[in-house]
Design a protein around this motif. Structure first.
Motif: not given
Ligand SMILES: [Cu+2]
Length: 507
Positions: A139-140, A106, A68, A108
């Motif tokens: 993304q996401g 993940e 992220r 982000k």
């Protein structure tokens, strides 16, 4: 400068043994060497790549990573960047050889991403190269990497998308050897980096400017120039002169050890006389470093995870993507652990501080005397018995040229950038020789995914520096079916096309 010392004799063997090629191909199954390494006591064999799923009794290591946007303090400079969590490097992952790793990512970030497990002989589907082994993680989205880590060693991981490695998206990965006796009092992971992100430029800005400007001074006059190799052999000889030619393409304002600038450095503490193992990783995108610990000599014990015949050095070079383990017995006082960027005149250097006693901290620009002595080139190390690739006549030999130019800023392999060049092909079970020629006036760290290769000396590596115009034969056993990236670990070169594929075919 002798990294191709045995090239000619190996060639002679290849030609002389041509009649053996057919039968050698039948006896193709890789058998590991389980000889005990007399020096380090390692009995871990280099064997076949394990299967995809965890088996009964296999250790399981599970982690979750979130990539992220964040803001990091580098010890003065505060930078907006992309990271795994809130640190640079990302948190160390530690496992034992043979463990099954299940790492969820993940995404982000405001971009697609992936994770490549640099140096691991893992199954192809977990290798993290969009376009070859998986779709990019959008993304996401979330992606779970599942693989067995078969071999002990010092590794790291990073995205294999664009120039994201040149942000904070990297972290060390240590695979311990259950059979190793240890014998040191402590172990320090030392991650080197060149830093630009969030200092007014992002790595994407840097790449765009390189492409737009085609700047620089080490133009070799175009792709696949076909330069005469006569007289350019780098073979034999001493290490007094650094052979790396021009420095990298990027001017960096900072160089880091474990995410810290020298003005507020990473600090390691120990007691005088203690023996410490250093696991040194070059996670930089465009910088070869020269590493020295002031007032000490270091004993190199492993490179790219593989044990070597121990070699005592005052200083050594480490290319992008390379790893070296060193053991050092510490003196009494305060000492700079310096990584000086090769050939770069601005941005200072990377430095950490080792403290075992009283003394004032070294200045950020301290230059240990060891840097002025002989600087060792890691590919001159010799393999430990346990790490040798068993002798075998190659079943096939492929040519691989590294080519390109600064103007225009296009890099390639075998005459064309990635996407336009042909894959290297191999069949499962073959012993493959790749005859690599650097056709440029820059040094390139050549990295092969999913395998390790042997230099003519037998030294096992997954990343090796090729000096300007150097030619080097590397041998590997094709024991890991899939589509594997082969590329320069200068991330700007890789992104500008200096990559190809090693593809397994059915006969
Ligand atoms: Cu390169």
């Amino acid at each position: 400068m002798g990294v191709t010392v045995h090239r000619l004799s190996r060639r002679a063997i290849l030609l002389g043994g041509a009649g053996l090629v057919g039968s050698a191909g039948l006896a193709a199954t890789l058998t590991g060497c389980s000889t005990t390494d007399a020096t380090h006591g390692s009995t871990h064999p280099i064997g076949p790549v394990p299967s995809a799923s965890p088996s009964a009794g296999q250790g399981l290591v599970q982690k979750s990573l979130v990539a992220r946007e964040t803001t990091l303090d580098l010890g003065g400079p505060t930078v907006a960047t992309w990271a795994y969590g809130d640190t640079v490097p990302g948190a160390l992952i530690r496992a034992k050889a043979g463990d099954f790793l299940r790492i969820s990512l993940e995404n982000k970030l405001p971009a697609d991403t992936s994770i490549h497990w640099h140096g691991l002989r893992l199954r192809n589907a977990a290798d993290g190269v969009p376009g070859l082994t998986q779709d990019a993680v959008k993304q996401g989205d979330r992606f779970v990497y599942e693989f067995t880590a078969p071999d002990p060693g010092t590794y790291f991981f990073h995205p294999h998308v664009g120039v994201q490695l040149d942000r904070a998206l990297y972290a060390p990965l240590v695979i311990e050897d259950p059979n190793e006796p240890g014998g040191h009092d402590d172990e320090w992971v030392v991650v080197l980096d060149d830093w630009v992100d969030g200092t007014g430029r992002t790595p994407d800005d840097v790449l765009k400017k390189l492409v737009d400007d085609g700047g620089g001074s080490h133009d070799m006059g175009g792709m696949g120039g076909g330069h005469d190799m006569g007289g350019h052999d780098m073979g034999g000889g001493g290490t007094a002169m650094a052979p790396w030619g021009d420095a990298g393409d990027v001017t960096y304002p900072h160089f880091l050890v474990n995410g810290r600038v020298p003005a507020a450095p990473e600090r390691f503490t120990a007691k005088p006389g203690q023996k410490v193992r250093l696991r040194i990783i070059n996670a930089a995108s465009d910088t070869i470093f020269t590493v020295a610990l002031g007032g000490h000599r270091m004993t190199l014990t492993h490179t790219d995870g593989h044990p070597v015949v121990p070699r005592e050095v005052g200083a050594f070079h480490i290319g992008m993507g390379e790893r070296y383990d060193a053991v050092v017995t510490l003196a009494d006082g305060v000492f700079p652990l310096v990584a000086a960027p090769f050939g770069k005149t601005s941005g200072g250097q990377a430095m950490a501080v080792v403290r075992t006693g009283a003394g004032s901290p070294p200045a950020a620009d301290v230059r240990p005397a060891e840097l002025s002595g002989e600087v060792f080139i890691g590919s001159q190390l010799l393999p430990a018995e346990s790490a040798k690739l068993p002798d075998r006549v190659p079943d096939a030999t492929l040519q691989l040229s590294l080519d390109g130019s600064m103007k225009p800023y296009v890099w390639g392999m075998n005459g064309a950038p990635f996407g336009k060049n042909d894959p290297l092909t191999v069949q499962q079970g073959q012993r493959l020789r790749i005859d690599v020629t650097n056709q440029t006036m820059m040094t390139h760290p050549l990295h092969l995914h999913g395998h390790t290769f042997a230099l003519p000396s037998g030294l096992r590596k997954d990343t090796v520096l090729l000096a300007p115009m150097q030619r080097l034969a590397i041998d590997l056993d094709a024991d890991n079916v899939g589509r594997w990236a082969v590329h320069c670990h200068n991330i700007y070169h890789a992104e500008a096309g200096m990559m190809t594929e090693l593809r397994y075919t059915e006969s």
